[in-house]
Enzyme design. Structure first.
Site, mmCIF file in Angstrom:
data_model
loop_
_atom_site.group_PDB
_atom_site.id
_atom_site.type_symbol
_atom_site.label_atom_id
_atom_site.label_comp_id
_atom_site.label_asym_id
_atom_site.label_seq_id
_atom_site.Cartn_x
_atom_site.Cartn_y
_atom_site.Cartn_z
ATOM 1 N N SER A 137 -3.881 -6.476 -6.261
ATOM 2 C CA SER A 137 -5.200 -5.813 -6.097
ATOM 3 C C SER A 137 -6.411 -6.735 -5.991
ATOM 4 C CB SER A 137 -5.476 -4.797 -7.222
ATOM 5 O OG SER A 137 -4.733 -3.624 -7.028
ATOM 6 N N ASP A 164 1.646 -8.748 1.425
ATOM 7 C CA ASP A 164 2.516 -7.719 2.002
ATOM 8 C C ASP A 164 2.975 -8.141 3.411
ATOM 9 O OD1 ASP A 164 3.786 -5.283 2.316
ATOM 10 O OD2 ASP A 164 1.947 -4.102 2.549
ATOM 11 N N TYR A 216 -7.827 -5.315 -1.903
ATOM 12 C CA TYR A 216 -8.204 -4.200 -2.777
ATOM 13 C C TYR A 216 -9.368 -4.509 -3.721
ATOM 14 C CZ TYR A 216 -4.427 -1.102 -1.182
ATOM 15 O OH TYR A 216 -3.616 -0.276 -0.436
ATOM 16 N N GLY A 229 -7.038 -9.036 -3.656
ATOM 17 C CA GLY A 229 -7.353 -9.473 -2.296
ATOM 18 C C GLY A 229 -8.066 -8.343 -1.570
ATOM 19 N N ASN A 263 0.876 -1.182 0.000
ATOM 20 C CA ASN A 263 0.000 0.000 0.000
ATOM 21 C C ASN A 263 0.905 1.222 0.000
ATOM 22 O OD1 ASN A 263 0.621 0.810 2.800
ATOM 23 N ND2 ASN A 263 -0.480 -1.084 3.309
#
Ligand code: AR6
Length: 188
Positions: free
Chosen positions: A132, A41, A136, A134, A31
Protein backbone atom coordinates in the site's frame (compact mmCIF):
# COMPACT_ATOMS: atom_id res chain seq x y z
CA UNK A 1 20.22 -6.00 6.14
CA UNK A 2 18.80 -6.41 9.62
CA UNK A 3 17.95 -9.72 11.20
CA UNK A 4 16.36 -10.38 14.58
CA UNK A 5 14.99 -13.54 16.16
CA UNK A 6 11.59 -13.63 17.84
CA UNK A 7 10.77 -17.01 19.40
CA UNK A 8 11.85 -19.41 16.62
CA UNK A 9 11.29 -17.01 13.73
CA UNK A 10 13.80 -14.75 12.01
CA UNK A 11 12.48 -11.33 11.04
CA UNK A 12 14.59 -9.76 8.30
CA UNK A 13 14.62 -6.34 6.65
CA UNK A 14 16.53 -6.05 3.38
CA UNK A 15 16.71 -3.89 0.33
CA UNK A 16 15.96 -5.65 -2.93
CA UNK A 17 13.63 -6.86 -5.64
CA UNK A 18 11.09 -9.32 -4.26
CA UNK A 19 10.84 -11.17 -7.59
CA UNK A 20 14.39 -12.44 -6.94
CA UNK A 21 13.60 -13.92 -3.53
CA UNK A 22 13.80 -17.65 -2.95
CA UNK A 23 11.58 -17.87 0.12
CA UNK A 24 8.85 -20.50 -0.36
CA UNK A 25 6.31 -17.73 -0.86
CA UNK A 26 6.44 -14.07 -1.83
CA UNK A 27 3.51 -11.75 -1.19
CA UNK A 28 2.05 -9.61 -3.94
CA UNK A 29 0.55 -6.16 -3.28
CA UNK A 30 -2.27 -6.79 -5.74
CA UNK A 31 -5.56 -5.04 -6.46
CA UNK A 32 -8.99 -6.59 -6.11
CA UNK A 33 -9.12 -7.64 -9.77
CA UNK A 34 -6.14 -9.94 -9.14
CA UNK A 35 -5.33 -9.53 -12.83
CA UNK A 36 -2.01 -7.74 -12.44
CA UNK A 37 -1.14 -4.05 -12.59
CA UNK A 38 1.88 -1.82 -12.05
CA UNK A 39 4.52 -1.72 -9.29
CA UNK A 40 5.42 -4.92 -7.54
CA UNK A 41 2.27 -6.60 -8.94
CA UNK A 42 3.38 -5.90 -12.52
CA UNK A 43 6.90 -7.17 -11.79
CA UNK A 44 5.62 -10.42 -10.25
CA UNK A 45 3.24 -11.16 -13.13
CA UNK A 46 5.75 -10.31 -15.83
CA UNK A 47 8.54 -12.41 -14.31
CA UNK A 48 6.29 -15.21 -13.06
CA UNK A 49 4.58 -15.66 -16.41
CA UNK A 50 1.05 -16.42 -17.55
CA UNK A 51 0.51 -19.37 -15.19
CA UNK A 52 -0.01 -16.97 -12.27
CA UNK A 53 -2.62 -15.01 -14.23
CA UNK A 54 -4.42 -18.22 -15.25
CA UNK A 55 -4.63 -19.31 -11.61
CA UNK A 56 -5.82 -15.85 -10.57
CA UNK A 57 -8.59 -16.04 -13.16
CA UNK A 58 -9.67 -19.39 -11.76
CA UNK A 59 -9.73 -17.98 -8.21
CA UNK A 60 -11.85 -15.06 -9.39
CA UNK A 61 -14.27 -17.38 -11.16
CA UNK A 62 -14.66 -19.87 -8.32
CA UNK A 63 -14.11 -17.91 -5.16
CA UNK A 64 -14.32 -14.16 -5.74
CA UNK A 65 -16.45 -13.27 -8.78
CA UNK A 66 -16.76 -9.69 -7.50
CA UNK A 67 -13.06 -9.28 -6.81
CA UNK A 68 -10.76 -9.97 -3.90
CA UNK A 69 -11.82 -7.76 -0.95
CA UNK A 70 -9.25 -5.46 0.69
CA UNK A 71 -7.45 -7.27 3.50
CA UNK A 72 -8.03 -10.78 2.13
CA UNK A 73 -5.38 -13.09 0.65
CA UNK A 74 -5.29 -15.91 -1.92
CA UNK A 75 -2.51 -18.16 -3.16
CA UNK A 76 -1.20 -19.27 -6.56
CA UNK A 77 1.95 -21.06 -7.59
CA UNK A 78 4.99 -18.96 -8.43
CA UNK A 79 5.16 -19.80 -12.14
CA UNK A 80 8.68 -19.04 -13.37
CA UNK A 81 9.73 -17.31 -10.14
CA UNK A 82 12.20 -18.79 -7.67
CA UNK A 83 9.48 -18.71 -5.01
CA UNK A 84 7.18 -21.70 -5.19
CA UNK A 85 4.09 -19.68 -4.29
CA UNK A 86 2.70 -16.18 -4.60
CA UNK A 87 0.26 -14.97 -1.96
CA UNK A 88 -1.86 -12.17 -3.41
CA UNK A 89 -3.34 -9.66 -1.01
CA UNK A 90 -4.96 -6.26 -1.36
CA UNK A 91 -3.97 -3.39 0.87
CA UNK A 92 -6.06 -0.26 1.51
CA UNK A 93 -5.92 2.90 -0.61
CA UNK A 94 -4.93 5.86 1.58
CA UNK A 95 -6.82 8.92 0.40
CA UNK A 96 -4.72 12.09 0.73
CA UNK A 97 -1.93 9.88 2.06
CA UNK A 98 -3.69 9.30 5.39
CA UNK A 99 -3.60 5.97 7.23
CA UNK A 100 -6.85 6.35 9.18
CA UNK A 101 -7.78 3.80 11.86
CA UNK A 102 -10.00 2.00 9.38
CA UNK A 103 -7.22 1.80 6.76
CA UNK A 104 -4.74 0.69 9.39
CA UNK A 105 -7.00 -2.22 10.32
CA UNK A 106 -7.32 -3.21 6.65
CA UNK A 107 -3.55 -3.08 6.25
CA UNK A 108 -3.17 -5.23 9.37
CA UNK A 109 -5.61 -7.75 7.90
CA UNK A 110 -3.66 -7.91 4.61
CA UNK A 111 -0.46 -8.91 6.47
CA UNK A 112 -2.23 -11.17 8.98
CA UNK A 113 -4.31 -13.04 6.40
CA UNK A 114 -1.23 -13.56 4.18
CA UNK A 115 0.61 -15.17 7.10
CA UNK A 116 -2.45 -17.18 8.12
CA UNK A 117 -2.72 -18.54 4.59
CA UNK A 118 1.00 -19.36 4.53
CA UNK A 119 0.61 -21.34 7.73
CA UNK A 120 -2.45 -23.19 6.41
CA UNK A 121 -0.41 -24.20 3.35
CA UNK A 122 2.55 -25.35 5.45
CA UNK A 123 4.78 -22.54 4.15
CA UNK A 124 7.56 -21.56 6.56
CA UNK A 125 9.41 -18.78 4.74
CA UNK A 126 7.67 -15.67 3.37
CA UNK A 127 8.78 -12.36 1.82
CA UNK A 128 6.64 -9.20 1.90
CA UNK A 129 6.89 -5.97 -0.07
CA UNK A 130 5.77 -2.71 1.54
CA UNK A 131 2.05 -3.14 0.86
CA UNK A 132 0.00 0.00 0.00
CA UNK A 133 2.88 2.48 0.13
CA UNK A 134 3.30 2.87 -3.65
CA UNK A 135 0.33 3.46 -5.94
CA UNK A 136 -2.00 3.18 -2.92
CA UNK A 137 -0.36 6.22 -1.24
CA UNK A 138 -0.18 5.10 2.38
CA UNK A 139 2.52 6.84 4.46
CA UNK A 140 5.63 4.65 4.69
CA UNK A 141 6.61 5.07 8.33
CA UNK A 142 3.13 4.48 9.77
CA UNK A 143 2.48 1.60 7.38
CA UNK A 144 5.84 0.08 8.31
CA UNK A 145 4.89 0.21 11.97
CA UNK A 146 1.58 -1.50 11.28
CA UNK A 147 3.26 -4.12 9.07
CA UNK A 148 5.97 -4.93 11.62
CA UNK A 149 3.58 -4.88 14.58
CA UNK A 150 1.27 -7.33 12.81
CA UNK A 151 4.05 -9.69 11.82
CA UNK A 152 5.52 -9.67 15.34
CA UNK A 153 2.06 -10.33 16.84
CA UNK A 154 1.62 -13.23 14.45
CA UNK A 155 4.99 -14.74 15.33
CA UNK A 156 4.22 -14.48 19.05
CA UNK A 157 0.75 -15.97 18.69
CA UNK A 158 1.20 -18.62 16.00
CA UNK A 159 4.82 -19.67 16.24
CA UNK A 160 5.06 -21.60 12.97
CA UNK A 161 7.09 -19.68 10.42
CA UNK A 162 10.86 -19.90 10.22
CA UNK A 163 11.58 -16.69 8.35
CA UNK A 164 9.67 -13.55 7.46
CA UNK A 165 11.42 -10.99 5.26
CA UNK A 166 10.52 -7.48 4.22
CA UNK A 167 12.08 -6.89 0.82
CA UNK A 168 12.16 -3.13 0.34
CA UNK A 169 12.68 -1.65 -3.06
CA UNK A 170 14.14 1.76 -2.25
CA UNK A 171 16.67 3.18 0.24
CA UNK A 172 14.01 5.43 1.72
CA UNK A 173 11.56 2.59 2.31
CA UNK A 174 14.30 0.51 3.90
CA UNK A 175 15.25 3.38 6.22
CA UNK A 176 11.67 3.92 7.35
CA UNK A 177 11.18 0.22 8.11
CA UNK A 178 14.44 0.14 9.99
CA UNK A 179 13.40 3.17 12.06
CA UNK A 180 9.95 1.68 12.74
CA UNK A 181 11.45 -1.62 13.87
CA UNK A 182 13.82 0.12 16.29
CA UNK A 183 10.97 2.12 17.75
CA UNK A 184 8.76 -0.95 18.13
CA UNK A 185 11.49 -2.93 19.87
CA UNK A 186 12.07 -0.04 22.28
CA UNK A 187 8.37 0.17 23.06
CA UNK A 188 8.03 -3.49 23.88
N1 AR6 B 1 10.21 -5.68 -5.26
C1 AR6 B 1 9.90 -5.15 -4.05
N2 AR6 B 1 9.18 -4.03 -3.91
C2 AR6 B 1 8.77 -3.40 -5.03
C3 AR6 B 1 9.04 -3.88 -6.33
C4 AR6 B 1 9.79 -5.07 -6.42
N3 AR6 B 1 10.10 -5.62 -7.60
N4 AR6 B 1 8.47 -3.01 -7.22
C5 AR6 B 1 7.89 -2.03 -6.51
N5 AR6 B 1 8.06 -2.25 -5.19
P1 AR6 B 1 3.00 -0.76 -5.29
P2 AR6 B 1 0.55 -0.67 -3.63
C6 AR6 B 1 7.63 -1.46 -4.01
O1 AR6 B 1 2.58 0.46 -6.02
O2 AR6 B 1 0.90 0.67 -3.11
C7 AR6 B 1 -0.37 -1.97 -8.51
O3 AR6 B 1 -0.61 -1.40 -9.75
C8 AR6 B 1 7.30 0.00 -4.21
O4 AR6 B 1 8.50 0.77 -4.24
O5 AR6 B 1 3.57 -1.88 -6.05
O6 AR6 B 1 0.05 -1.70 -2.66
C9 AR6 B 1 -1.41 -3.03 -8.12
O7 AR6 B 1 -1.94 -3.67 -9.25
C10 AR6 B 1 6.49 0.27 -2.94
O8 AR6 B 1 7.37 0.50 -1.84
O9 AR6 B 1 1.75 -1.39 -4.43
C11 AR6 B 1 -2.43 -2.21 -7.41
O10 AR6 B 1 -3.35 -1.63 -8.31
C12 AR6 B 1 5.77 -1.04 -2.69
O11 AR6 B 1 6.42 -2.01 -3.53
C13 AR6 B 1 -1.65 -1.12 -6.73
O12 AR6 B 1 -0.47 -0.97 -7.51
C14 AR6 B 1 4.29 -1.04 -3.00
O13 AR6 B 1 4.03 -0.29 -4.16
C15 AR6 B 1 -1.22 -1.51 -5.33
O14 AR6 B 1 -0.55 -0.44 -4.75
Amino acid sequence: MEKIKINDTYLILKKGDITEEDTEAIVNAANSSCMGGGGVDGAIHSKGGHKILEECKEIRRKQYPNGLPTGEAVITTGGNLKAKYVIHTVGPICLEGKLTLEKKELLRRAYWNSLKLAKEEGIKTVSFPSISTGAYSCPVYKSAKTALETVIDFIKKEDFLKEIKFVLFTDDTYKEYSKALKELLNER
